[in-house]
Write a protein that holds these residues in place. Structure first.
Motif, PDB file in Angstrom:
ATOM      1  N   ILE A 134      -9.269  10.258   5.609  1.00 20.28           N
ATOM      2  CA  ILE A 134      -9.501  10.883   4.369  1.00 20.28           C
ATOM      3  C   ILE A 134     -10.351  12.142   4.991  1.00 20.28           C
ATOM      4  O   ILE A 134      -9.875  13.230   4.572  1.00 20.28           O
ATOM      5  N   LYS A 135     -11.396  11.902   5.684  1.00 19.67           N
ATOM      6  CA  LYS A 135     -12.322  12.885   6.267  1.00 19.67           C
ATOM      7  C   LYS A 135     -11.493  13.933   7.120  1.00 19.67           C
ATOM      8  O   LYS A 135     -11.819  15.163   7.335  1.00 19.67           O
ATOM      9  N   THR A 136     -10.602  13.259   8.021  1.00 12.89           N
ATOM     10  CA  THR A 136      -9.784  14.185   8.723  1.00 12.89           C
ATOM     11  C   THR A 136      -8.860  15.347   7.898  1.00 12.89           C
ATOM     12  O   THR A 136      -8.820  16.369   8.515  1.00 12.89           O
ATOM     13  N   VAL A 137      -8.207  14.710   7.040  1.00  6.96           N
ATOM     14  CA  VAL A 137      -7.371  15.525   6.168  1.00  6.96           C
ATOM     15  C   VAL A 137      -7.921  16.475   5.404  1.00  6.96           C
ATOM     16  O   VAL A 137      -7.750  17.448   5.157  1.00  6.96           O
ATOM     17  N   VAL A 138      -9.167  15.936   4.666  1.00 13.97           N
ATOM     18  CA  VAL A 138     -10.064  16.767   3.850  1.00 13.97           C
ATOM     19  C   VAL A 138     -11.415  16.775   4.318  1.00 13.97           C
ATOM     20  O   VAL A 138     -12.294  16.016   3.856  1.00 13.97           O
ATOM     21  N   PRO A 139     -11.499  17.615   5.273  1.00 11.67           N
ATOM     22  CA  PRO A 139     -13.160  17.496   6.269  1.00 11.67           C
ATOM     23  C   PRO A 139     -14.322  18.116   5.059  1.00 11.67           C
ATOM     24  O   PRO A 139     -15.246  17.695   5.545  1.00 11.67           O
ATOM     25  N   PRO A 174     -17.088  15.963   0.155  1.00 14.58           N
ATOM     26  CA  PRO A 174     -18.560  15.583  -0.050  1.00 14.58           C
ATOM     27  C   PRO A 174     -19.008  14.493   0.450  1.00 14.58           C
ATOM     28  O   PRO A 174     -20.263  14.330   0.553  1.00 14.58           O
ATOM     29  N   ALA A 175     -18.197  13.603   0.093  1.00 15.51           N
ATOM     30  CA  ALA A 175     -18.507  12.099   0.645  1.00 15.51           C
ATOM     31  C   ALA A 175     -18.532  12.001   2.187  1.00 15.51           C
ATOM     32  O   ALA A 175     -17.628  12.426   2.991  1.00 15.51           O
ATOM     33  N   SER A 176     -19.765  11.253   2.697  1.00 17.47           N
ATOM     34  CA  SER A 176     -19.567  10.779   4.156  1.00 17.47           C
ATOM     35  C   SER A 176     -18.582   9.949   4.385  1.00 17.47           C
ATOM     36  O   SER A 176     -17.913   9.239   3.592  1.00 17.47           O
ATOM     37  N   VAL A 177     -18.273   9.436   5.673  1.00 15.02           N
ATOM     38  CA  VAL A 177     -17.296   8.531   6.188  1.00 15.02           C
ATOM     39  C   VAL A 177     -17.770   7.169   5.748  1.00 15.02           C
ATOM     40  O   VAL A 177     -16.999   6.213   5.052  1.00 15.02           O
ATOM     41  N   ASN A 178     -19.169   6.898   5.640  1.00  6.54           N
ATOM     42  CA  ASN A 178     -19.951   5.594   5.225  1.00  6.54           C
ATOM     43  C   ASN A 178     -19.721   5.442   3.979  1.00  6.54           C
ATOM     44  O   ASN A 178     -19.249   4.411   3.326  1.00  6.54           O
ATOM     45  N   VAL A 179     -19.808   6.444   3.034  1.00  9.03           N
ATOM     46  CA  VAL A 179     -19.867   6.319   1.581  1.00  9.03           C
ATOM     47  C   VAL A 179     -18.323   5.926   1.080  1.00  9.03           C
ATOM     48  O   VAL A 179     -17.790   5.054   0.322  1.00  9.03           O
TER      49      VAL A 179
END
Length: 184
Positions: free
Chosen positions: A18-23, A26-31
């Protein structure tokens, strides 16, 4: 252990994707990982419990147990288990067992009164840091929990009474060091 790691790693893989697709998310990887792990746990419990209940012929009762247990839990909190796998197994077994609750009104009355007493004494329990509800509203959660349990005095449904009773038992804390030793 490998299953626990694989559940966490699946959640981490999804969160990382998700973080890669939508950098700019607002949420961190851990969240994201935590939220995804909660969804995986919840969906697993629901699917396993309903799957088993098809076999036992207690689908309606299992659904009622899941709804009543989770409704009270959302309002008053309760104990959390250490691992995803433990949570899935214990919750599935517990909810399946609750679907077999079948006792008369006297037992519904007794378990409901005991549940209301436990909610009055212990609720809310273990919600600190797990909710956005301000502390000043905690007394309202206690009274809402009591009202939810009391509603079953009118319904008189044994599965609901059993679910509320077991959920209210999870509110009990084990002493002064409970915050440090909280079952996570």
């Amino acid at each position: 252990m490998n299953i626990i790691k694989s559940l966490d790693s699946v959640a981490l893989d999804i969160a990382t994707h998700i973080k890669t697709v939508v950098p700019d998310h607002p949420a961190s990887v851990n969240v994201l990982k935590h939220g995804i792990a909660v969804v995986i746990n919840t969906v697993s419990i629901i699917l396993l419990t309903i799957g088993i209940s098809f076999y036992t012929g207690k689908v309606l009762e299992a659904v009622v147990a899941m709804i009543s247990f989770s409704l009270l839990r959302q309002v008053v909190g309760g104990m959390h288990l250490k691992s995803n796998l433990t949570c899935i197994v214990v919750s599935t077994v517990l909810l399946t067992a609750l679907s077999f609750a079948n006792f008369n009104y006297n037992w519904v009355l007794i378990t409901s009164i005991l549940s209301m007493i436990l909610v009055l004494i212990y609720a809310p329990s273990r919600i600190e840091g797990r909710t956005r509800i301000p502390r000043r509203y905690y007394p309202l959660l206690k009274y809402l929990g009591i009202a939810i349990v009391a509603f079953n005095l009118w319904l008189a449904y044994p599965v609901v009474a059993a679910s509320f009773f077991i959920q209210s038992l999870t509110l009990i804390r084990g002493g002064d060091r409970d915050e440090e030793n909280q079952i996570e």
